[in-house]
Scaffold this active site. Sequence first.
Site, short mmCIF file in Angstrom:
data_model
loop_
_atom_site.label_atom_id
_atom_site.label_comp_id
_atom_site.label_asym_id
_atom_site.label_seq_id
_atom_site.Cartn_x
_atom_site.Cartn_y
_atom_site.Cartn_z
N ARG A 93 15.41 10.86 -6.33
CA ARG A 93 16.87 10.93 -6.50
C ARG A 93 17.25 11.12 -7.97
O ARG A 93 18.23 11.76 -8.30
CB ARG A 93 17.49 9.63 -6.01
CG ARG A 93 18.13 9.77 -4.66
CD ARG A 93 18.84 8.52 -4.30
NE ARG A 93 18.10 7.34 -4.80
CZ ARG A 93 18.42 6.10 -4.52
NH1 ARG A 93 19.44 5.84 -3.78
NH2 ARG A 93 17.73 5.08 -5.00
N HIS B 117 -16.06 -0.02 -31.57
CA HIS B 117 -16.14 1.43 -31.61
C HIS B 117 -17.40 1.92 -30.90
O HIS B 117 -18.45 1.31 -31.04
CB HIS B 117 -16.15 1.90 -33.07
CG HIS B 117 -16.17 3.39 -33.19
ND1 HIS B 117 -15.03 4.15 -33.05
CD2 HIS B 117 -17.19 4.25 -33.40
CE1 HIS B 117 -15.34 5.43 -33.19
NE2 HIS B 117 -16.65 5.53 -33.40
N THR C 245 -3.98 -16.34 18.09
CA THR C 245 -3.54 -16.82 19.40
C THR C 245 -2.54 -17.95 19.22
O THR C 245 -2.42 -18.51 18.13
CB THR C 245 -4.74 -17.35 20.20
OG1 THR C 245 -5.38 -18.36 19.42
CG2 THR C 245 -5.72 -16.25 20.50
N GLU D 144 1.61 6.39 -6.12
CA GLU D 144 0.22 6.07 -5.79
C GLU D 144 -0.25 6.88 -4.57
O GLU D 144 -1.34 7.45 -4.56
CB GLU D 144 0.06 4.57 -5.54
CG GLU D 144 0.19 3.77 -6.85
CD GLU D 144 0.02 2.27 -6.67
OE1 GLU D 144 -0.16 1.80 -5.54
OE2 GLU D 144 0.07 1.56 -7.71
N GLU E 54 0.87 -16.96 11.60
CA GLU E 54 0.82 -15.53 11.23
C GLU E 54 1.14 -14.67 12.44
O GLU E 54 1.01 -15.07 13.57
CB GLU E 54 -0.57 -15.25 10.64
CG GLU E 54 -0.87 -13.86 10.14
CD GLU E 54 0.22 -13.18 9.35
OE1 GLU E 54 1.00 -12.49 9.99
OE2 GLU E 54 0.25 -13.32 8.11
N ARG F 295 11.63 4.29 -12.26
CA ARG F 295 12.76 3.62 -12.90
C ARG F 295 12.30 2.22 -13.37
O ARG F 295 11.56 1.53 -12.67
CB ARG F 295 13.90 3.46 -11.89
CG ARG F 295 15.18 2.94 -12.46
CD ARG F 295 16.30 3.31 -11.54
NE ARG F 295 16.05 2.89 -10.16
CZ ARG F 295 16.43 1.72 -9.66
NH1 ARG F 295 17.08 0.85 -10.39
NH2 ARG F 295 16.17 1.39 -8.40
C1 LIG Z 1 1.79 -0.04 -0.49
C2 LIG Z 1 1.90 -1.27 -1.34
C3 LIG Z 1 1.14 -1.38 -2.48
C4 LIG Z 1 1.24 -2.51 -3.29
N1 LIG Z 1 0.48 -2.57 -4.41
C5 LIG Z 1 0.55 -3.67 -5.19
C6 LIG Z 1 -0.27 -3.77 -6.34
O1 LIG Z 1 -1.03 -2.86 -6.66
N2 LIG Z 1 -0.18 -4.89 -7.09
C7 LIG Z 1 0.66 -5.91 -6.76
O2 LIG Z 1 0.70 -6.92 -7.47
N3 LIG Z 1 1.47 -5.85 -5.68
C8 LIG Z 1 1.42 -4.75 -4.89
N4 LIG Z 1 2.21 -4.67 -3.77
C9 LIG Z 1 3.16 -5.77 -3.50
C10 LIG Z 1 2.44 -6.95 -2.86
O3 LIG Z 1 1.76 -6.49 -1.70
C11 LIG Z 1 3.47 -8.02 -2.47
O4 LIG Z 1 4.27 -8.33 -3.59
C12 LIG Z 1 2.78 -9.29 -2.01
O5 LIG Z 1 1.94 -9.04 -0.92
C13 LIG Z 1 3.83 -10.32 -1.61
O6 LIG Z 1 3.22 -11.43 -1.02
P1 LIG Z 1 3.99 -12.22 0.12
O7 LIG Z 1 3.19 -13.43 0.40
O8 LIG Z 1 5.41 -12.41 -0.25
O9 LIG Z 1 4.02 -11.25 1.38
P2 LIG Z 1 2.83 -10.55 2.16
O10 LIG Z 1 1.57 -10.57 1.39
O11 LIG Z 1 3.37 -9.26 2.63
O12 LIG Z 1 2.60 -11.51 3.41
C14 LIG Z 1 3.58 -11.73 4.39
C15 LIG Z 1 2.88 -12.14 5.67
O13 LIG Z 1 3.84 -12.70 6.56
C16 LIG Z 1 3.54 -12.27 7.86
N5 LIG Z 1 4.75 -12.38 8.70
C17 LIG Z 1 5.83 -11.59 8.65
N6 LIG Z 1 6.74 -12.03 9.55
C18 LIG Z 1 6.22 -13.12 10.16
C19 LIG Z 1 6.67 -14.02 11.19
N7 LIG Z 1 7.85 -13.88 11.75
N8 LIG Z 1 5.86 -15.02 11.58
C20 LIG Z 1 4.63 -15.17 11.00
N9 LIG Z 1 4.16 -14.36 10.04
C21 LIG Z 1 4.94 -13.35 9.62
C22 LIG Z 1 3.06 -10.85 7.69
O14 LIG Z 1 2.30 -10.41 8.80
C23 LIG Z 1 2.23 -10.97 6.41
O15 LIG Z 1 0.89 -11.25 6.69
C24 LIG Z 1 2.13 -3.56 -2.94
C25 LIG Z 1 2.90 -3.46 -1.78
C26 LIG Z 1 2.79 -2.33 -0.98
C27 LIG Z 1 3.64 -2.23 0.26
#
Ligand SMILES: Cc1cc2nc3c(=O)[nH]c(=O)nc-3n(C[C@H](O)[C@H](O)[C@H](O)COP(=O)(O)OP(=O)(O)OC[C@H]3O[C@@H](n4cnc5c(N)ncnc54)[C@H](O)[C@@H]3O)c2cc1C
Length: 461
Positions: free
Chosen positions: A207, A426, A133, A190, A116, A213
Amino acid sequence: MAAATLPSASAKVAVRNLARVASSRQPLLLLHASYRRGRGLHPLPLAASAASQGAHLRRALSVSASATAGGNNDAAPRAAEREYDYDLFTIGAGSGGMRASRVASALYGARAAVCEMPFATVASDALGGVGGTVDGKLYTAENILVAVGGRPSKPNIPGIEHVIDSDAALDLPSRPEKIAIVGGGYIALEFAGVFNGLKSDVHVFIRQKKVLRGFDEEVRDFVAEQMSLRGVKFHIEQSPEAVTKSDDGLLSLKTNKETVSGFSHVMFATGRKPNTKNLGLENVGVKMDEHGAIVVDEYSRTSVDSIWAVGDVTNRLNLTPVALMEAGAIARTIFGNEPTRADYSAVPSAVFSQPPIGHVGLTEDEATETYGDIDIYISNFKPLSLTLSGLPDFNSLWMYINIHGIVIAVKAGLTKQNFDSTIGVHPTTAEEFVTMRNPTRKVRRDTTAEAKTKDEAASQK
Ligand SMILES: Cc1cc2nc3c(=O)[nH]c(=O)nc-3n(C[C@H](O)[C@H](O)[C@H](O)COP(=O)(O)OP(=O)(O)OC[C@H]3O[C@@H](n4cnc5c(N)ncnc54)[C@H](O)[C@@H]3O)c2cc1C
């Protein structure tokens, strides 16, 4: 943090991974490792400097390219004689990465490690994760999972350096007095709702003519109307062209139609980009599309057989539960000897706007496209709890909107007749779902028929 004892790695390497880093001025990566079922998760300290991390990842993945050709692509049980440090090494401890590692380790006894980024509230190329770390070692794994998610993306217009994104908006020390939010998607709405609730003066620039959308037209109108009633100002059909900062520190947003001034903050919620920059994936032959999303097959396997990708980095359906589903599926595919595709049918989504909305299944347009003739049932009502409050809230209910129970029903293929024959509880809001007797309108492919049925529907009201 003391280093956990690693299983001794055998000589041949399919995937060399991540952790060889020279400098350790600053603790950066956290690696959670779990060895074998029952031993739990072991934090594994690694070390890297911010500057070196990109190069480090590039180097590590480059090594994997030459070594993965002989990787194990089958969902067959792993060899008793282990040749790798890990069965699964995941980059990214977000929703998808953690789920895949947990399922692989807890259900299938795989040795799983997660790497991470260092902790930061606002993500960048080198920061933004849960922190940790790095120990400077080189690890090997039979399979690599890339689950690095996405990052906010902003258009390159003059003054973009004055603009905040959703990460920074969550990190503000105090409430914005007056904020421009550019974007009409769920993140924009939101945040508009949050700041409006905090009594900021909120302006949303979109836009298109309508927000959200991809949602039904009526839902789009309904949310915009309700948010306007609460004081959010919408500026429609406007594209941002520049942001300027005046001497008093206030910001102006210039669009193709107007310039609005006096903003303490301008936030862009104009989309997100997969986080694939600087990983060196292209060097190892992992294909990406024009937006930088990793191209995967239906089992989430990339163009390199032993490298997998799930979640937002693949830009399929960017939602937490979808990333979790994809992650569970790859763990089963790799370690469960059971090739499993993620199932994208009837994925619900919700927007935590005021009022909150939800959606599952086809939109009206998609239903018309798919089935031709459809009947639409709409219920507009004010929940009992709000009748005395004077709030503008009321709920509008479509057959294809709302809550988990409905999602299960849609997924299970329940019909309108099943809803009609259900006795409601109800007095509840949910009983509206089972009391919609007459279609609000009937959509027919043949437009003459549609006009007629609209009249019929109107006369039934
Ligand atoms: C503001 C916001 C609100 C949202 N609200 C919702 C919601 O209400 N409901 C919903 O279902 N989804 C929501 N989402 C979408 C949801 O957060 C993502 O779809 C989901 O977290 C995707 O999971 P993931 O594992 O692909 O990525 P993430 O959960 O983003 O995890 C990616 C991880 O990879 C780590 N990382 C990145 N680059 C590296 C690297 N080079 N080396 C090591 N680690 C790295 C990052 O630090 C992070 O911890 C929201 C997103 C945002 C931005």
